[in-house]
Design a protein around this motif. Structure first.
Motif, PDB file in Angstrom:
ATOM      1  N   ILE A  85       0.853  -1.269  -0.137  1.00  0.00           N
ATOM      2  CA  ILE A  85       0.074   0.222   0.141  1.00  0.00           C
ATOM      3  C   ILE A  85       0.811   1.422  -0.094  1.00  0.00           C
ATOM      4  CG2 ILE A  85      -2.110  -0.925   1.058  1.00  0.00           C
ATOM      5  CD1 ILE A  85      -1.100  -0.086   3.855  1.00  0.00           C
ATOM      6  N   GLY A  86       2.201   1.144  -0.026  1.00  0.00           N
ATOM      7  CA  GLY A  86       2.702   2.386  -0.027  1.00  0.00           C
ATOM      8  C   GLY A  86       3.906   2.823   1.174  1.00  0.00           C
ATOM      9  N   LYS A  87       4.100   1.752   2.073  1.00  0.00           N
ATOM     10  CA  LYS A  87       5.199   1.863   3.111  1.00  0.00           C
ATOM     11  C   LYS A  87       6.421   2.169   2.693  1.00  0.00           C
ATOM     12  CE  LYS A  87       3.800  -2.307   4.939  1.00  0.00           C
ATOM     13  NZ  LYS A  87       2.622  -2.414   4.190  1.00  0.00           N
ATOM     14  N   MET A  88       7.077   1.580   1.976  1.00  0.00           N
ATOM     15  CA  MET A  88       8.161   1.639   1.365  1.00  0.00           C
ATOM     16  C   MET A  88       8.321   3.103   0.735  1.00  0.00           C
ATOM     17  SD  MET A  88      10.732  -0.282  -1.359  1.00  0.00           S
ATOM     18  CE  MET A  88       9.775   0.258  -2.738  1.00  0.00           C
ATOM     19  N   LEU A  89       7.584   3.616  -0.088  1.00  0.00           N
ATOM     20  CA  LEU A  89       7.584   4.761  -0.814  1.00  0.00           C
ATOM     21  C   LEU A  89       7.526   5.837   0.106  1.00  0.00           C
ATOM     22  CD1 LEU A  89       5.696   5.682  -3.808  1.00  0.00           C
ATOM     23  CD2 LEU A  89       5.320   6.921  -1.851  1.00  0.00           C
ATOM     24  N   THR A  90       6.481   5.663   1.110  1.00  0.00           N
ATOM     25  CA  THR A  90       6.163   6.703   2.290  1.00  0.00           C
ATOM     26  C   THR A  90       7.901   7.026   2.876  1.00  0.00           C
ATOM     27  OG1 THR A  90       3.975   6.344   2.514  1.00  0.00           O
ATOM     28  CG2 THR A  90       5.116   7.447   4.382  1.00  0.00           C
ATOM     29  N   SER A  91       8.389   5.936   3.401  1.00  0.00           N
ATOM     30  CA  SER A  91       9.707   5.964   4.181  1.00  0.00           C
ATOM     31  C   SER A  91      10.593   6.704   3.256  1.00  0.00           C
ATOM     32  CB  SER A  91      10.102   4.788   4.572  1.00  0.00           C
ATOM     33  OG  SER A  91       9.261   4.093   5.498  1.00  0.00           O
ATOM     34  N   LEU A  92      10.616   6.315   1.933  1.00  0.00           N
ATOM     35  CA  LEU A  92      11.729   6.894   1.059  1.00  0.00           C
ATOM     36  C   LEU A  92      11.611   8.329   0.808  1.00  0.00           C
ATOM     37  CD1 LEU A  92      11.885   3.844  -1.516  1.00  0.00           C
ATOM     38  CD2 LEU A  92      13.875   4.830  -0.247  1.00  0.00           C
ATOM     39  N   GLU A  93      10.291   8.722   0.697  1.00  0.00           N
ATOM     40  CA  GLU A  93       9.910  10.082   0.320  1.00  0.00           C
ATOM     41  C   GLU A  93      10.287  10.957   1.775  1.00  0.00           C
ATOM     42  OE1 GLU A  93       9.206  11.661  -2.463  1.00  0.00           O
ATOM     43  OE2 GLU A  93       9.645   9.695  -3.190  1.00  0.00           O
ATOM     44  N   LEU A  94      10.000  10.493   2.974  1.00  0.00           N
ATOM     45  CA  LEU A  94      10.380  11.069   3.908  1.00  0.00           C
ATOM     46  C   LEU A  94      11.585  11.311   4.253  1.00  0.00           C
ATOM     47  CD1 LEU A  94       7.610   9.502   6.678  1.00  0.00           C
ATOM     48  CD2 LEU A  94       7.847  12.189   5.907  1.00  0.00           C
ATOM     49  N   ASN A  95      12.442   9.995   3.922  1.00  0.00           N
ATOM     50  CA  ASN A  95      14.007  10.407   4.145  1.00  0.00           C
ATOM     51  C   ASN A  95      14.530  11.459   3.188  1.00  0.00           C
ATOM     52  OD1 ASN A  95      16.751   9.370   5.016  1.00  0.00           O
ATOM     53  ND2 ASN A  95      16.658   8.664   2.711  1.00  0.00           N
TER      54      ASN A  95
ATOM     55  N   SER B 295      19.654  11.926   7.917  1.00  0.00           N
ATOM     56  CA  SER B 295      18.604  10.715   8.087  1.00  0.00           C
ATOM     57  C   SER B 295      19.206   9.559   6.954  1.00  0.00           C
ATOM     58  CB  SER B 295      17.314  11.300   7.435  1.00  0.00           C
ATOM     59  OG  SER B 295      17.209  11.610   6.205  1.00  0.00           O
ATOM     60  N   GLU B 296      18.234   8.527   7.292  1.00  0.00           N
ATOM     61  CA  GLU B 296      18.706   7.083   6.463  1.00  0.00           C
ATOM     62  C   GLU B 296      17.324   6.508   6.469  1.00  0.00           C
ATOM     63  OE1 GLU B 296      21.639   5.476   5.322  1.00  0.00           O
ATOM     64  OE2 GLU B 296      23.365   6.832   6.195  1.00  0.00           O
ATOM     65  N   PHE B 297      17.211   5.931   5.208  1.00  0.00           N
ATOM     66  CA  PHE B 297      16.274   4.831   4.846  1.00  0.00           C
ATOM     67  C   PHE B 297      16.862   3.511   5.292  1.00  0.00           C
ATOM     68  CE2 PHE B 297      14.758   1.747   1.686  1.00  0.00           C
ATOM     69  CZ  PHE B 297      13.333   1.794   2.207  1.00  0.00           C
ATOM     70  N   ILE B 298      15.975   2.665   6.044  1.00  0.00           N
ATOM     71  CA  ILE B 298      16.435   1.513   6.521  1.00  0.00           C
ATOM     72  C   ILE B 298      15.781   0.476   5.672  1.00  0.00           C
ATOM     73  CG2 ILE B 298      16.508  -0.221   8.333  1.00  0.00           C
ATOM     74  CD1 ILE B 298      18.423   1.987   8.814  1.00  0.00           C
ATOM     75  N   ALA B 299      16.381  -0.367   4.893  1.00  0.00           N
ATOM     76  CA  ALA B 299      15.673  -1.194   4.146  1.00  0.00           C
ATOM     77  C   ALA B 299      15.402  -2.613   4.706  1.00  0.00           C
ATOM     78  CB  ALA B 299      16.443  -1.432   2.986  1.00  0.00           C
ATOM     79  N   THR B 300      14.232  -3.099   4.776  1.00  0.00           N
ATOM     80  CA  THR B 300      13.919  -4.446   5.363  1.00  0.00           C
ATOM     81  C   THR B 300      13.304  -5.584   4.583  1.00  0.00           C
ATOM     82  OG1 THR B 300      11.678  -3.511   6.043  1.00  0.00           O
ATOM     83  CG2 THR B 300      13.531  -3.145   7.682  1.00  0.00           C
ATOM     84  N   GLY B 301      13.324  -4.791   3.342  1.00  0.00           N
ATOM     85  CA  GLY B 301      12.709  -5.929   2.196  1.00  0.00           C
ATOM     86  C   GLY B 301      13.473  -5.868   0.757  1.00  0.00           C
ATOM     87  N   GLN B 302      13.317  -6.886  -0.084  1.00  0.00           N
ATOM     88  CA  GLN B 302      14.147  -7.078  -1.211  1.00  0.00           C
ATOM     89  C   GLN B 302      14.008  -5.839  -2.141  1.00  0.00           C
ATOM     90  OE1 GLN B 302      11.491  -8.565  -0.432  1.00  0.00           O
ATOM     91  NE2 GLN B 302      10.233  -9.218  -2.265  1.00  0.00           N
ATOM     92  N   ILE B 303      12.910  -5.031  -2.267  1.00  0.00           N
ATOM     93  CA  ILE B 303      12.767  -4.158  -3.150  1.00  0.00           C
ATOM     94  C   ILE B 303      13.540  -2.698  -2.637  1.00  0.00           C
ATOM     95  CG2 ILE B 303      11.423  -2.607  -4.701  1.00  0.00           C
ATOM     96  CD1 ILE B 303      11.350  -5.692  -5.527  1.00  0.00           C
ATOM     97  N   GLY B 304      13.495  -2.473  -1.270  1.00  0.00           N
ATOM     98  CA  GLY B 304      14.084  -1.634  -0.657  1.00  0.00           C
ATOM     99  C   GLY B 304      15.519  -1.702  -0.811  1.00  0.00           C
ATOM    100  N   MET B 305      15.957  -2.784  -0.510  1.00  0.00           N
ATOM    101  CA  MET B 305      17.693  -3.230  -0.591  1.00  0.00           C
ATOM    102  C   MET B 305      18.040  -2.834  -2.052  1.00  0.00           C
ATOM    103  SD  MET B 305      17.567  -7.102   1.340  1.00  0.00           S
ATOM    104  CE  MET B 305      19.110  -7.549   0.947  1.00  0.00           C
ATOM    105  N   LEU B 306      17.239  -3.117  -2.939  1.00  0.00           N
ATOM    106  CA  LEU B 306      17.833  -2.758  -4.363  1.00  0.00           C
ATOM    107  C   LEU B 306      17.903  -1.163  -4.357  1.00  0.00           C
ATOM    108  CD1 LEU B 306      15.822  -5.213  -6.553  1.00  0.00           C
ATOM    109  CD2 LEU B 306      18.125  -5.510  -6.129  1.00  0.00           C
ATOM    110  N   ILE B 307      17.031  -0.824  -3.993  1.00  0.00           N
ATOM    111  CA  ILE B 307      17.239   0.853  -4.033  1.00  0.00           C
ATOM    112  C   ILE B 307      18.281   1.431  -3.172  1.00  0.00           C
ATOM    113  CG2 ILE B 307      15.783   3.176  -3.606  1.00  0.00           C
ATOM    114  CD1 ILE B 307      13.280   1.542  -3.984  1.00  0.00           C
TER     115      ILE B 307
END
Length: 265
Positions: free
Chosen positions: A81-91, A101-113
């Protein structure tokens, strides 16, 4: 691709190197393959299995409570629903304001980014809180950390991952993510919970380890016009008393302002 020397990034739970048909076409798997990198006898390219977690994850220690960085977790009504996108935009918005600030990736797509992180849904359940704690402690001296959320406590397929993530993050604040047009929890016939229930549940569960509040709502209005989205946002703000936006349509300044005020940053 592999025969032509092109590496493959595999974000799935399945290890392609263990698929006999594929392995045979590439001359078999090389003996120096690992869980993380699959090599073949007749291919220059390799498969990078990024969902494999590191081996040095420990049990949750609660050291996460002692970080200089304020920890912000994106939580949601459902998966996708947009949790990763929201975190990325806030960061991104926090960085533009000069915060470390830092984005902490906890899933495979977040890791690729991000280029680093742990796919915590692959971690043995006892070690899920410790896995996100490990990621946070590595960035403990930042001003603020935006932790990528996973699943939902209301989504029975993935709720175990969500629970471990909440406790391991021990968030100082949370942003609630929701897709207003979705009336049933994905892959189920369960009704979508209302805002009061979601807010209370997340705050109660996070409060087991660290007192935390939901300080804003991020809506995914991809299937609405801008005018329809504005009406839903206004309705949500009146219902909850919380600043609300759609990060794609209208940005996250409203959410970041609420976070920084609450966290006193």
């Amino acid at each position: 691709a592999l025969k032509n020397g092109i590496d493959i990034i595999n974000p799935l739970h399945v290890d392609f190197g263990k698929i006999d048909e594929l392995s045979k076409k590439l001359g078999g798997t090389r003996i120096d393959s690992t869980e993380s990198i699959t090599k073949f006898n007749e291919a220059k390219g390799q498969i990078h299995n990024i969902r494999i977690p590191p081996e040095d994850i420990e049990l949750f220690s609660m050291k996460v409570l002692n970080t200089n960085a304020k920890r912000v977790l994106a939580v949601g009504s459902d998966c996708n629903i947009g949790k990763m996108l929201t975190s990325l935009e806030l960061n991104s918005a926090a960085n533009k304001k000069g915060l470390r600030s830092e984005f902490i990736a906890t899933g495979q797509i977040g890791m690729l980014i991000k280029g680093e992180g742990i796919a915590i849904d692959r971690v043995i359940s006892d070690f899920v809180p410790g896995s996100v704690e490990k990621l946070i402690l590595e960035k403990r001296d930042r001003d603020i950390l935006f932790v990528e959320g996973q699943g939902s406590i209301f989504q029975p397929l993935y709720s175990a991952v969500t629970m471990g993530l909440i406790h391991g993050t021990a968030p100082d604040a949370m942003i609630l993510c929701h897709l207003p047009s979705r009336k049933k929890i994905r892959y189920t016939d369960l009704d979508m919970p209302d805002y009061p229930r979601m807010i209370k549940m997340y705050e109660d569960l996070a409060g087991i380890v660290n007192k935390s509040k939901i300080v804003g709502i991020s809506l995914n209005c991809h299937d609405m016009t801008d005018e329809e989205a504005k009406l839903i946002i206004e309705k949500t703000e009146k219902e909850t008393g919380l600043p609300t936006t759609d990060p794609v349509k209208f940005g996250v300044d409203k959410l970041l302002k609420s976070l920084l005020n609450y966290l006193k940053l």
